[in-house]
Enzyme design. Structure first.
Site, PDB file in Angstrom:
ATOM      1  N   ASP A 129      -6.022   8.295   1.053  1.00 41.42           N
ATOM      2  CA  ASP A 129      -6.907   9.177   1.817  1.00 41.42           C
ATOM      3  C   ASP A 129      -7.957   9.818   0.918  1.00 41.42           C
ATOM      4  O   ASP A 129      -9.160   9.765   1.196  1.00 41.42           O
ATOM      5  CB  ASP A 129      -6.096  10.281   2.514  1.00 41.42           C
ATOM      6  CG  ASP A 129      -5.069   9.696   3.461  1.00 41.42           C
ATOM      7  OD1 ASP A 129      -5.159   8.493   3.752  1.00 41.42           O
ATOM      8  OD2 ASP A 129      -4.160  10.435   3.894  1.00 41.42           O
ATOM      9  N   SER A 171      -7.266  12.301   8.395  1.00 46.36           N
ATOM     10  CA  SER A 171      -7.305  12.932   7.070  1.00 46.36           C
ATOM     11  C   SER A 171      -8.186  14.158   6.945  1.00 46.36           C
ATOM     12  O   SER A 171      -8.960  14.303   6.001  1.00 46.36           O
ATOM     13  CB  SER A 171      -7.747  11.919   6.005  1.00 46.36           C
ATOM     14  OG  SER A 171      -6.712  11.078   5.728  1.00 46.36           O
ATOM     15  N   SER A 172      -8.039  15.074   7.906  1.00 46.76           N
ATOM     16  CA  SER A 172      -8.793  16.320   7.767  1.00 46.76           C
ATOM     17  C   SER A 172      -8.349  17.069   6.509  1.00 46.76           C
ATOM     18  O   SER A 172      -9.158  17.743   5.872  1.00 46.76           O
ATOM     19  CB  SER A 172      -8.645  17.188   9.010  1.00 46.76           C
ATOM     20  OG  SER A 172      -7.292  17.396   9.321  1.00 46.76           O
ATOM     21  N   SER A 173      -7.083  16.938   6.110  1.00 46.71           N
ATOM     22  CA  SER A 173      -6.639  17.688   4.923  1.00 46.71           C
ATOM     23  C   SER A 173      -7.213  17.091   3.639  1.00 46.71           C
ATOM     24  O   SER A 173      -7.713  17.825   2.786  1.00 46.71           O
ATOM     25  CB  SER A 173      -5.118  17.809   4.868  1.00 46.71           C
ATOM     26  OG  SER A 173      -4.522  16.571   5.104  1.00 46.71           O
ATOM     27  N   HIS A 227       0.888   2.161   4.860  1.00 44.31           N
ATOM     28  CA  HIS A 227       2.136   2.439   4.141  1.00 44.31           C
ATOM     29  C   HIS A 227       2.317   1.466   2.980  1.00 44.31           C
ATOM     30  O   HIS A 227       3.439   1.076   2.652  1.00 44.31           O
ATOM     31  CB  HIS A 227       3.344   2.416   5.091  1.00 44.31           C
ATOM     32  CG  HIS A 227       3.371   3.625   6.003  1.00 44.31           C
ATOM     33  ND1 HIS A 227       3.818   4.847   5.587  1.00 44.31           N
ATOM     34  CD2 HIS A 227       2.946   3.787   7.281  1.00 44.31           C
ATOM     35  CE1 HIS A 227       3.695   5.724   6.588  1.00 44.31           C
ATOM     36  NE2 HIS A 227       3.156   5.107   7.632  1.00 44.31           N
ATOM     37  N   GLY A 271      -4.590  12.282  12.176  1.00 42.46           N
ATOM     38  CA  GLY A 271      -4.375  11.155  11.271  1.00 42.46           C
ATOM     39  C   GLY A 271      -5.669  10.591  10.716  1.00 42.46           C
ATOM     40  O   GLY A 271      -5.703   9.475  10.213  1.00 42.46           O
ATOM     41  N   ASP A 310       0.111   2.114   0.129  1.00 45.26           N
ATOM     42  CA  ASP A 310      -0.466   2.767  -1.078  1.00 45.26           C
ATOM     43  C   ASP A 310       0.621   3.256  -2.027  1.00 45.26           C
ATOM     44  O   ASP A 310       0.576   2.984  -3.219  1.00 45.26           O
ATOM     45  CB  ASP A 310      -1.493   3.866  -0.716  1.00 45.26           C
ATOM     46  CG  ASP A 310      -0.980   5.032   0.105  1.00 45.26           C
ATOM     47  OD1 ASP A 310       0.167   4.967   0.607  1.00 45.26           O
ATOM     48  OD2 ASP A 310      -1.731   6.027   0.252  1.00 45.26           O
TER      49      ASP A 310
HETATM   50  C1  GLA Z   1      -0.956   9.012   5.129  1.00 47.49           C
HETATM   51  C2  GLA Z   1      -0.918   9.215   3.621  1.00 47.49           C
HETATM   52  C3  GLA Z   1      -1.511   8.005   2.888  1.00 47.49           C
HETATM   53  C4  GLA Z   1      -0.881   6.709   3.356  1.00 47.49           C
HETATM   54  C5  GLA Z   1      -0.866   6.632   4.893  1.00 47.49           C
HETATM   55  C6  GLA Z   1      -0.108   5.434   5.408  1.00 47.49           C
HETATM   56  O1  GLA Z   1      -2.275   8.994   5.584  1.00 47.49           O
HETATM   57  O2  GLA Z   1      -1.625  10.380   3.266  1.00 47.49           O
HETATM   58  O3  GLA Z   1      -1.353   8.173   1.490  1.00 47.49           O
HETATM   59  O4  GLA Z   1       0.414   6.549   2.839  1.00 47.49           O
HETATM   60  O5  GLA Z   1      -0.307   7.796   5.475  1.00 47.49           O
HETATM   61  O6  GLA Z   1      -0.755   4.248   5.062  1.00 47.49           O
END
Ligand code: GLA
Length: 389
Positions: A175, A129-131, A35, A127, A37
């Site tokens: 991501d 980041s598959s998207s 949290h 969480g 970025d």
């Molecule tokens: C998600 C968001 C990222 C980042 C994280 C938390 O993965 O896509 O941009 O903010 O949460 O670090």
């Protein structure tokens, strides 16, 4: 690596032709810097060997026919390059579609359509980041197929724009950046304010990165995510009346202690504190790694979790349980939640010969408390999105 011949057979079965090229895009895990970025701070993620495969063949017309082995019940989804709108019934296909649309908005126009078969071995909604993985995959397919010669950093930016504007999730750049720019055996220190980045070789001799999945689906994640963003924005605005900064990422810990009295709401002050302290922790963690001090790195990972739990309040019982059980295990250097939070995954660094015990001792305790089992993946760090053949 998946069995590519098997994927090619599936392609032929679905589209009754051979695929012409195969692409791969990793998932990502963030080691520290959570949290931060979208607050203009530093992050330290890496790309994984698990990810999304895309098998592609060209069409002569302007239709795109896409299918995913992960959502077989949705069958083949068809859309037209002249009509790229977010359609709820197209479900997952809105991700690649959004990337094609965003490229078009930037004058990188796809002049013909494709058949594409997707397959991902990243657990969805976990969480990892598959998207973003499928977005950068689509961006790379376009870049290579039409010889656009776009720099990967610009591909990454357009994929983030697709997620923000087409999908409507206000995510930061971490991501897509870590997925597009990943490097084998390295984590990336990225300054999200300037997009300056350096690779840090991860010397993991005798240690493993273990991802623990809470298996809690993240229901409210997106709305809470946007809420945290706006809490930080409000805190920043209040500070800006007294200090000339553009983002919370520009504040040191002592700067923050001086200006925190100007944040009127104590909750928002806690959110901003996390952003500032996590940013500093990330830089310290990278230094620790450079000095081969894995113990300090792990301690900072643990502090990161505590700050996300108490100040940023994005953990929840599932993540907190999995992390505190990890902290009790022998051979654990550090453990924390990773990604947006509210469910999803933890990341732990565990001594190689303690990994089996780690998994077998946490599983029953977590299951007893939460009511369902966690899953674990021992992961390796891979290169970013690329054409395989
Ligand atoms: C998600 C968001 C990222 C980042 C994280 C938390 O993965 O896509 O941009 O903010 O949460 O670090």
């Amino acid at each position: 690596m998946e069995n590519l011949n098997n994927l090619k057979d599936q392609f032929k079965k679905i589209f009754t032709k051979d695929c012409e090229s195969i692409f791969f895009s990793p998932g990502r895990v963030n080691l520290i810097g959570e949290h931060t970025d979208y607050n203009g701070g530093n992050v330290f993620p890496c790309a994984l060997t698990i990810g999304t495969y895309g098998l592609v063949s060209k069409r002569d017309d302007k239709k795109c026919l896409v299918s995913s082995l992960n959502f077989q019940d949705l069958g083949v989804i068809e859309f037209d390059l002249d009509n790229l709108i977010n359609d709820k019934s197209h479900d997952w296909a809105n991700y690649p579609k959004g990337v094609i649309k965003t490229f078009k908005d930037h004058n990188f126009v796809a002049s013909h359509g494709f058949e594409i078969l997707f397959f991902g071995n990243i657990p969805n909604g976990s969480g990892l980041s598959s998207s973003a993985s499928i977005e950068v995959l689509m961006g790379t397919i376009l870049n290579e197929s039409f010889n656009f010669n776009i720099d990967m950093v610009d591909v990454v930016k357009m994929c983030q724009e697709a997620e923000n504007k087409f999908i409507g999730v206000n995510c930061g750049i971490m991501d897509q950046f870590s997925i597009g720019m990943g490097k084998k055996d390295c984590a990336i220190l990225l300054d999200c304010n300037t997009l300056n980045y350096t690779y840090s070789k991860l010397n993991m001799d005798g240690y493993k990165i273990v991802i623990g999945n809470t298996n809690k689906k993240r229901g409210l994640a997106d709305s809470k995510y946007n809420e945290r963003r706006s809490e930080c924005e409000t805190a920043l605005k209040e500070i800006q009346k007294y200090k000339n900064i553009n983002s919370l990422g520009e504040l040191t810990e002592s700067d923050f202690e001086e200006v925190k009295c100007h944040i009127s709401d104590p909750i928002k002050a806690k959110r901003a504190k996390h952003a500032v302290y996590e940013n500093a922790r990330t830089l310290n963690a990278v230094k620790a790694l450079e000095n081969n001090n894995l113990v300090l790195f792990g301690k900072l990972m643990n502090e990161s979790h505590i700050s996300l739990r108490d100040d940023y309040e994005v953990t929840g019982i599932e993540l907190d349980t999995l992390v505190s059980l990890a902290w009790e295990c022998d051979g654990v250097v550090g453990s924390r939640m990773t990604g947006a939070g509210f469910g999803g995954c933890t990341v732990s660094i565990v001594k190689e010969d303690c990994v089996d015990k780690f998994i077998s001792s946490i599983t029953p305790k977590y299951t007893e408390k939460i009511g369902y089992e966690p899953s674990f993946y021992i992961v390796s760090i891979s290169d970013g999105t690329r054409k395989l053949s």
